[in-house]
Design a protein around this motif. Structure first.
Motif, mmCIF file in Angstrom:
data_model
loop_
_atom_site.group_PDB
_atom_site.id
_atom_site.type_symbol
_atom_site.label_atom_id
_atom_site.label_comp_id
_atom_site.label_asym_id
_atom_site.label_seq_id
_atom_site.Cartn_x
_atom_site.Cartn_y
_atom_site.Cartn_z
ATOM 1 N N UNK A 39 0.843 -1.202 0.000
ATOM 2 C CA UNK A 39 0.000 0.000 0.000
ATOM 3 C C UNK A 39 0.872 1.244 0.000
ATOM 4 N N UNK A 40 0.445 2.243 -0.725
ATOM 5 C CA UNK A 40 1.144 3.533 -0.702
ATOM 6 C C UNK A 40 0.080 4.599 -0.642
ATOM 7 N N UNK A 52 2.574 7.171 3.495
ATOM 8 C CA UNK A 52 2.689 6.081 4.463
ATOM 9 C C UNK A 52 2.332 4.759 3.784
ATOM 10 N N UNK A 53 2.983 3.697 4.205
ATOM 11 C CA UNK A 53 2.698 2.373 3.649
ATOM 12 C C UNK A 53 2.003 1.494 4.684
ATOM 13 N N UNK A 329 2.889 5.014 -9.177
ATOM 14 C CA UNK A 329 2.668 4.337 -7.899
ATOM 15 C C UNK A 329 3.419 5.010 -6.755
ATOM 16 N N UNK A 330 2.709 5.194 -5.603
ATOM 17 C CA UNK A 330 3.354 5.795 -4.425
ATOM 18 C C UNK A 330 4.366 4.815 -3.817
ATOM 19 N N UNK A 334 6.125 3.274 -10.476
ATOM 20 C CA UNK A 334 5.818 2.837 -11.850
ATOM 21 C C UNK A 334 4.619 3.614 -12.397
ATOM 22 N N UNK A 335 4.641 3.854 -13.741
ATOM 23 C CA UNK A 335 3.510 4.544 -14.373
ATOM 24 C C UNK A 335 2.268 3.656 -14.263
#
Ligand code: GDP
Ligand code: IMO
Ligand code: MG
Length: 460
Positions: A39-40, A52-53, A329-330, A334-335
Motif C-alpha cells: 500500500x502507498x 505512508x505504507x 505508484x506511491x 511505476x507509471x
C-alpha cells in the motif's frame, strides 16, 4: 453507527488516504486490517506531502492507530515509519504476520521467472503479475502453511526467533534455487525517469539481525487489537477501518491471479480484525477514472493494455491524465495504466461491498476532457452484458466497452457546493448513483484537505 469502513472500489490508488483523513477528524480509533508494504497512501496537508505504507492515517492526527491481525508488515519498514512521529498512539496485534527480507527475495524471483516464461506477454492470465515486490504473497502464503513468524514471535524468545528465521530463509533459498535464481533483494529506483530494479544480495545473518533488533524496538506496541476494537465499540467510540488496495485486487473476487494476496472487500474487515459483524457504514472510494499498476486486463484501458506502460501505444487522453495527475505508484514509482470510467466494474464492486456511500475522487482530472466516455456495458463474444466476469481474464481481454458520452465540464477545483457543479459533472455523478444505487456523498476536486465537496455526508 460507530463503525465506518473505507474501501477501494477499483484497482487501488483511488485516493483512500485523502478521504480517510477527512473522516478521521471525528474518529477515535483508526484500524488497518489488510495488506502491508504494497500500500502507498498519500496525504496532502497544506504544503506538506506525507506517504505512508503501513501506519494508519490516525497517526497524522494523534489518534489511536491499530494494525490488526489481517495485515502483514515488514519490521524495518515499520521502525522507519514510526521514527517519523513523536508520541505515537500505536497498537500492533500479536497475530499479525511479519514480512522478512527473504519474502521480498521470493516475490522478486517468482516475478522474474514468470516474466521470462511469458516473454513479455502479460495481457491475460500468464506472465508476471507486476507485484510491488514487497513480499506480500510469500508472507500470506507462509501464514497459511503455518510456518510464518507473527509479531508475537518477533518480539519473543530470541533463540527461537533465530531458529525460525533460519528455517524460513533456507526454505525460501531452496525454492529460489529451483527457479535457477539467486537469493537477492530488489532495490527499486527511478533513474532518469526510468523504473529500474537492482539486485542486492541477502544473507541469513542480515535477516536474523533485522528480526531480532526490530522485535526489541517494536515490542512496546503489542496490543490485542481484536479485544481493543470490541471494547471501543461497546464504549460507543467511533472506529474507522482504513482499507488498502482495491476490490478488483481481492484475492478471491479480483482478477485472479492478477491480484494481491489479502481480502480487500469491506465485509472481510470483520474476520481480519476479529470482531462480530456489527452494522457499519461502507464508503467506497472511486477514482473518476480507473488506473492499474501491474498486469491483467482493463476493459476500458487507454494504454492499449500494455504493461509496463509504453506511451507510444497510449491514447492522448491517457497521456494527459497521467502527466497532469502524476499517475505513478506511491510505492514503486511505476507509471499507472489509465482507463475510461467503467460502471460495469463499479457495479460489481458495489455488489461485493454494499456501499452506503461513494466518494468520487480526482474528479478535477476529467474536467477538460471532451467528451468523457463512460463505459455502461461490455460486448463479449457478440453479447451485451453489464455483469463483470472477474474470474475469466480471457473473456475480459476480448470484451469491448460500450460507452455513454458526457460533455466536458471545465475547471471544478474551486467548487465546494454540489449545486455549483456544472451540469456535465452532475450527469457523471448521477450515472454513478444510478449504476450502484449508492449516493455519491463525497466529491474530491483536488488533493488538498479543503478541496472536498460533502453532500449530506455523515461519517458515522
Ligand atoms: P490510495 O492508495 O488510495 O490512498 O491513493 P494514493 O495515495 O496512492 O493515490 C492517490 C493520489 O491522488 C494521491 O497523490 C492524492 O494526493 C491524490 N488525490 C486524492 N484525491 C484527489 C483529487 O480529488 N484530485 C487530485 N488531483 N488528486 C487527488
Ligand atoms: P494502495 O493501498 C495499487 C497491485 C500490484 C500488483 C498486484 C499484486 O496504495 O491502493 P502485491 O505487491 O500486492 O503482491 O501486488 O496488486 N497492488 C496495488 N495497486 N495500489 C495498491 O495499494 C496496491 N497494492 C498492490 O501493482 O498488480
Ligand atoms: Mg496507493
Amino acid at each position: 453507527m460507530p463503525l465506518t469502513t473505507i474501501v477501494g472500489a477499483l484497482w487501488g490508488d483511488e485516493g483512500k488516504g485523502k478521504v480517510v483523513d477527512a473522516i478521521n477528524e471525528e474518529a477515535d480509533v483508526i484500524v488497518k486490517a489488510n495488506g502491508g508494504g504494497n500500500a502507498g497512501t498519500t496525504y496532502v496537508i497544506g504544503d506538506k506531502k506525507v506517504i505512508l505504507h503501513l501506519l494508519p492515517s490516525g497517526v497524522l492526527r494523534g489518534k489511536r492507530s491499530l494494525l490488526a491481525q489481517g495485515m502483514v508488515a515488514r519490521p524495518d519498514q515499520l521502525c522507519k515509519e514510526i521514527e517519523e512521529f513523536d508520541n505515537l498512539n500505536l497498537g500492533i496485534d500479536p497475530r499479525l504476520h511479519m514480512t522478512l527480507h527473504y519474502h521480498l527475495a521470493l516475490d522478486y524471483a517468482r516475478e522474474k521467472a514468470a516474466d521470462l516464461k511469458a516473454k513479455g506477454d502479460n495481457k491475460t492470465s500468464g506472465g508476471a503479475i507486476g507485484t510491488t515486490l514487497s513480499g506480500i504473497g510469500p508472507t500470506y502464503e507462509q501464514q497459511k502453511s503455518r510456518a510464518g513468524i507473527r509479531f508475537f514471535e518477533l518480539c519473543g524468545d530470541e533463540a527461537k526467533l533465530r531458529q525460525k528465521v533460519k528455517a524460513n530463509y533456507e526454505y525460501v533459498q531452496g525454492i529460489i534455487r529451483q527457479l535457477g535464481l539467486e537469493m537477492v533483494m530488489p532495490d527499486r529506483k527511478i533513474i532518469e525517469g526510468k523504473y529500474v530494479i537492482e539486485d542486492v544480495p541477502l544473507s541469513l545473518e542480515q535477516c536474523e539481525e533485522l528480526a531480532v533488533e526490530s522485535g526489541k524496538k517494536l515490542k512496546r506496541y503489542m496490543a490485542d487489537v481484536a479485544d481493543e476494537v470490541l471494547t471501543a465499540y461497546k464504549e460507543g467510540k467511533k472506529i474507522v477501518f482504513q482499507g488498502a488496495q482495491g476490490t478488483l485486487l481481492d484475492i478471491g473476487f479480483g482478477n485472479y491471479p492478477k491480484v494481491t494476496s489479502s481480502e480487500v472487500r469491506a465485509p472481510a474487515v470483520y474476520t481480519a480484525v476479529g470482531i462480530p459483524a456489527f452494522p457499519m457504514k461502507v464508503v467506497g472510494i472511486v477514482k473518476a477514472y480507473p488506473t492499474k499498476v501491474g498486469s491483467g486486463p482493463v476493459v476500458t484501458c487507454l494504454d492499449c493494455q500494455k504493461w509496463p506502460v509504453d506511451e507510444s501505444f497510449s491514447d492522448p487522453v491517457a497521456k494527459i491524465i497521467r502527466e497532469r495527475g502524476q499517475e505513478k505508484g506511491a510505492t514503486t514509482g511505476r507509471a499507472r495504466r489509465v482507463g475510461w470510467p467503467d460502471m460495469v466494474i463499479l457495479k460489481y464492486s458495489n455488489n461485493l461491498n454494499g456501499f452506503t456511500d461513494l466518494a468520487l475522487t480526482r474528479f478535477d482530472l476529467l474536467s477538460d476532457i471532451n467528451p468523457i466516455k463512460v463505459c455502461v456495458a461490455y460486448m463479449i463474444d457478440g453479447k451485451v452484458t453489464d455483469k463483470y466476469p472477474a474470474w475469466d481474464l480471457d473473456a475480459l481481454t476480448r470484451a469491448k466497452p460500450l460507452y455513454a458520452e458526457i460533455p466536458c465540464f471545465g475547471d471544478i477545483t474551486g467548487i465546494r457546493n454540489y449545486d455549483d457543479l456544472p451540469s456535465g459533472a452532475k450527469q457523471f455523478v448521477e450515472l454513478m448513483e444510478k449504476s450502484t444505487g449508492a449516493p455519491v456523498s463525497i466529491i474530491s476536486v483536488g488533493p488538498e484537505r479543503s478541496q472536498t465537496i460533502f453532500r449530506n455526508f455523515k461519517a458515522f
